[in-house]
Design an enzyme around this catalytic site. Structure first.
Site, PDB file in Angstrom:
ATOM      1  N   THR A   1       2.766   5.055   6.427  1.00  0.00           N
ATOM      2  CA  THR A   1       3.204   4.761   7.942  1.00  0.00           C
ATOM      3  C   THR A   1       4.240   3.763   7.727  1.00  0.00           C
ATOM      4  OG1 THR A   1       1.405   3.243   8.145  1.00  0.00           O
ATOM      5  CG2 THR A   1       1.097   5.557   8.905  1.00  0.00           C
ATOM      6  N   GLY A   2       4.556   3.344   6.669  1.00  0.00           N
ATOM      7  CA  GLY A   2       5.765   2.221   6.718  1.00  0.00           C
ATOM      8  C   GLY A   2       7.117   2.693   6.889  1.00  0.00           C
TER       9      GLY A   2
ATOM     10  N   ARG B   1      -3.799   2.311   6.239  1.00  0.00           N
ATOM     11  CA  ARG B   1      -5.017   1.596   6.776  1.00  0.00           C
ATOM     12  C   ARG B   1      -5.139   2.195   8.202  1.00  0.00           C
ATOM     13  NH1 ARG B   1      -4.813  -4.347   4.023  1.00  0.00           N
ATOM     14  NH2 ARG B   1      -5.621  -3.743   2.028  1.00  0.00           N
TER      15      ARG B   1
ATOM     16  N   HIS C   1      19.961  -4.002  -9.561  1.00  0.00           N
ATOM     17  CA  HIS C   1      21.137  -3.067  -9.479  1.00  0.00           C
ATOM     18  C   HIS C   1      22.273  -3.633 -10.258  1.00  0.00           C
ATOM     19  CE1 HIS C   1      24.493  -0.754  -7.929  1.00  0.00           C
ATOM     20  NE2 HIS C   1      24.981  -1.584  -7.404  1.00  0.00           N
TER      21      HIS C   1
END
Length: 593
Positions: free
Chosen positions: A129-130, A161, A356
Site C-alpha cells: 500500500t506504499g 499491515r 547510480h
C-alpha cells in the site's frame, strides 16, 4: 487470511452406492472451486475412490471416502482437480471436507519432471500500500503482463499491515495502470484480467506469523509442481532486517528458486551497511539478492556495455591514450524530500551517488568481462570500485540549495547535501590520470542526465593556421544522453560548405524518439524483467555495496563531525559557484554548462 476468487459449479446428482448392504447412497454435491479469475472451468469427469474396510460395514458406524473431480481450464491445456473427503457419521449425515486446491497443477504429460516453463511464479509485494508499490511496482508488473513477459502461471500478492480486502487493494492499484501508446489493443480487458490476479494479505505486526500465512496462501495456489517466488521488499530501512529474516524462515519455496528485491538505502554508511549485509547473507545466498536502483534500469545504462563491446570503432579508443576526461551529470530541477530515507543527513550521497553514480563509473571503466553473465560483469565492476583513489576533501564540493521550503532540512543549522561535485581517479593501467568528473544535484537549472566522454586533442593540428585565419579544433566527444530526449551524439569537426577552409563542430545525432517508434520502457519494468530472468548485472553485489561506501567514507566522516561547509546555491541555478574552480583545477571545462 485472504481468499481467492471462486466460481460455483453445478454438478450432476448422479448417485453411487458405496455400501450395497446398507442401500445408503452418496450424492455428488455442488461445489465451489477456486480458480484464476477470468478462466472458465469445465468439469470433465467424476470418479469415486473407495476406502477399504477390514470389517464389514456397519450401518451405525461412520464411514468415509475420497471423491476427486477433475476439471479442464479453458484457454489452457491445464487440468486441475478438486478432492473432497466425504464422511458419513453415525446418524447418516454426509459431511464434505474440501482439500486444498492448487491453481497451477498441470497433468499435460505422464511425467512429473519439472521445467522452468512449467513452474508457476508467485510475486509478493511487501509494503503493497506504499507509494512506491502503487505508482511504480504494480504498474511495471502490469506492463510486463500486457507485453507477454510474465509467465502464464503467475499470481501477485499484496502484503501489508492495513486492514483491506482484495477489492480494496485492486481499487487502489487500478487508477495507476495504463497501456503504453504503442500498445493499446484490448487494454481494458487486460487491466481487468491483471487485477484479478492480485490478492491481498494483512500480515499484521508479527512478521513471522504473517510470512507463514503468506507461504500457506502461496502453496495453496502452487500445488505440487514447480514453484518460483519473488519477494519485493518495499519496506522502511528499519524494518528490513526483521522482514527479510522472517521471510527466509517462513516463506521460501522448496520447489523452485526464491529471489528477494531490496530497495535503497543499502545501509546508511559503511557500518550499518555491513550489519545489513551480514544479516541478509545469514539468511540468503548472494545469488538470491537483487538490490534495486531504478536509475540503473534506464536504457542509457543498459547501452553502455553494448556500445563498448560491440563497436570496434570505440574499443581501441577506450583508455587513457585517447580519452581526456569523462563527465557524468545527474541534474534535476526539483527538490526531493530525502530526509525520511536518509535521516543521518547524507541526502544525495546515499540516494544517488552511492549507487547510480558509482555504478555508472564502474560500467564505463570496467575491463571486458569473460562473458555477459551477471557475475562476470559484477566481478569487473567491483575491481573498478576498489581501484578508485581515496577522495580528498579538496576534490569534493557539497552544496545545498536555498529555497523558500525547508523540506530538506534535518534541522535549521544542519541541512542535507543536495549537490555533490567531485573528481574521481581510477588508479589502474587503463585509466591512470583520467579524471572522472561528477556533478549530481537537485534544485538545479535543467533536468539533465548524461555521460560526456571527451577525447584528447588531435596532435599536430594541421588546421591551426589556414592562411591568415587561426582555427582551433574542438575536441571530439561521445555523449550518451538520457534526459532530456534519450540520444547518442558524436561531436566531430566538419568543413562548412563553400569556398575556403572553414571548420565547425557538428553532431552526429541518434535521437531515439526519431529512430525508434516505440515508447521507452520504464526502468522498474526493465529491472523486474531482469529479476524474473535471473539477470543480476545491474544489481549491486554485497562487495560492490561495501566498496562504494568505502569511497564515500572520508566525506561521510567529515559530515558526521561537522567539518564540512555546504556551499549554498540558488534554487534553479547551475549549482555552487566553486564547482567551476574545481573543474578548472583539473584542466576541464564543464561543457554541458
Amino acid at each position: 487470511m485472504a481468499s481467492l476468487s471462486s466460481v460455483s459449479l453445478s454438478a450432476s446428482s448422479s448417485e453411487t452406492s458405496i455400501f450395497p448392504s446398507t442401500n445408503r447412497k452418496l450424492a455428488v454435491l455442488p461445489t465451489a472451486v477456486r480458480t484464476f479469475p477470468g478462466q472458465t472451468i469445465k468439469k470433465t469427469r467424476t470418479r469415486m475412490i473407495y476406502v477399504a474396510h477390514v470389517q464389514p460395514p456397519d450401518v451405525n458406524r461412520p464411514h468415509s471416502s475420497i471423491r476427486s473431480t477433475s476439471f479442464n481450464v479453458e484457454g489452457t491445456r491445464n487440468t486441475t482437480s478438486l478432492d473432497e473427503e466425504v464422511k458419513v457419521d453415525a446418524s447418516g449425515m454426509e459431511v464434505s471436507i474440501k482439500l486444498p486446491l492448487p491453481l497451477f497443477e498441470t497433468q499435460s504429460s505422464s511425467t512429473d519432471a519439472e521445467t522452468y516453463d512449467s513452474a508457476s511464479l508467485s510475486i509478493a509485494v511487501i509494503g503493497a500500500t506504499g507509494l512506491l508499490a502503487r505508482t511504480k511496482i504494480f504498474p511495471a508488473l502490469f506492463a510486463l503482463y500486457y507485453s507477454g513477459h510474465l509467465p502464464e502461471k503467475f499470481v501477485i500478492y499484496g502484503y501489508s499491515r492495513k486492514n483491506l480486502t482484495e477489492e480494496d487493494l485492486r481499487a487502489i492499484i487500478a487508477p495507476t495502470l495504463s497501456c503504453r501508446i504503442d500498445l493499446q489493443e484490448n487494454c481494458e480487458e487486460k487491466m481487468d484480467a491483471f487485477l484479478k490476479r492480485i490478492f491481498y494479505l494483512n500480515g499484521g505486526y508479527d512478521n513471522r506469523e504473517g510470512m507463514s500465512n503468506l507461504n500457506t496462501l502461496m502453496e495453496e495456489a502452487e500445488g505440487k509442481f514447480g514453484a518460483n517466488r519473488i519477494f519485493y521488499l518495499s519496506v522502511p530501512e528499519e524494518a528490513l532486517i526483521d522482514v527479510a529474516s522472517s521471510l527466509a524462515e517462513k516463506a521460501q519455496t522448496q520447489r523452485g528458486w526464491n529471489r528477494v528485491i531490496i530497495e535503497k538505502p543499502f545501509g546508511l554508511g559503511s557500518f550499518s551497511s555491513h550489519q545489513l549485509t551480514t544479516s541478509l547473507l545469514s539468511n540468503f545466498e548472494e545469488k538470491q539478492l537483487y538490490r534495486i536502483d531504478h536509475l540503473l534500469g534506464r536504457n542509457t545504462i543498459e547501452n553502455l556495455a553494448v556500445l563498448r563491446f560491440s563497436n570496434l570503432v570505440f574499443m581501441p579508443l577506450w583508455n587513457r591514450s585517447y580519452i581526456h576526461n569523462i563527465q557524468i551529470t545527474f541534474s534535476e530541477e526539483l527538490g526531493v524530500q530525502t530526509s525520511a530515507r536518509y535521516p543521518n543527513g547524507y541526502g544525495i550521497l546515499g540516494d544517488v551517488v552511492h549507487s547510480h553514480i558509482f555504478q555508472t563509473v564502474s560500467l564505463l571503466a570496467m575491463e571486458p568481462p569473460v562473458t555477459l553473465d551477471g557475475e562476470d560483469i559484477r566481478y569487473e565492476k567491483v575491481k573498478v570500485l576498489k581501484s578508485i583513489r581515496k577522495l580528498e576533501s579538496s576534490d569534493v564540493i557539497l552544496g545545498h540549495y536555498e529555497a523558500d521550503s525547508g523540506s530538506n532540512f534535518r534541522d535549521k543549522n544542519n541541512p542535507m547535501p543536495t549537490y555533490f561535485g567531485a573528481v574521481l581517479y581510477v588508479d589502474n593501467a587503463r585509466w591512470d590520470g583520467v579524471p572522472f568528473l561528477i556533478k549530481a544535484g537537485r534544485g538545479l537549472k535543467k533536468n539533465r542526465v548524461e555521460i560526456r566522454i571527451q577525447f584528447r586533442r588531435v596532435p599536430g593540428n594541421l588546421y591551426h593556421k589556414d592562411g591568415e585565419h587561426m582555427q582551433n579544433l574542438d575536441t571530439n566527444e561521445l555523449i550518451l544522453r538520457d534526459v532530456p530526449d534519450e540520444a547518442i551524439l558524436v561531436r566531430i569537426n566538419n568543413k562548412i560548405p563553400g569556398l575556403g577552409m572553414n571548420l565547425e563542430a557538428s553532431e552526429l545525432n541518434l535521437l531515439y524518439k526519431d529512430k525508434y517508434n516505440v515508447e521507452i520502457t520504464d526502468s522498474y519494468e526493465q529491472l523486474l524483467h531482469d529479476v524474473i530472468d535471473g539477470d543480476n548485472h545491474l544489481f549491486m553485489r554485497s562487495d560492490e555495496v561495501e566498496a562504494a561506501w568505502n569511497i564515500l567514507s572520508p566525506v561521510l566522516s567529515e559530515l558526521d563531525n561537522n567539518n564540512v561547509t555546504l556551499e549554498r546555491y540558488n534554487f534553479g541555478s547551475k549549482g555552487p559557484d566553486k564547482a567551476a574552480n574545481l573543474w578548472a583545477k583539473h584542466g576541464v571545462q564543464w561543457l554541458a554548462d
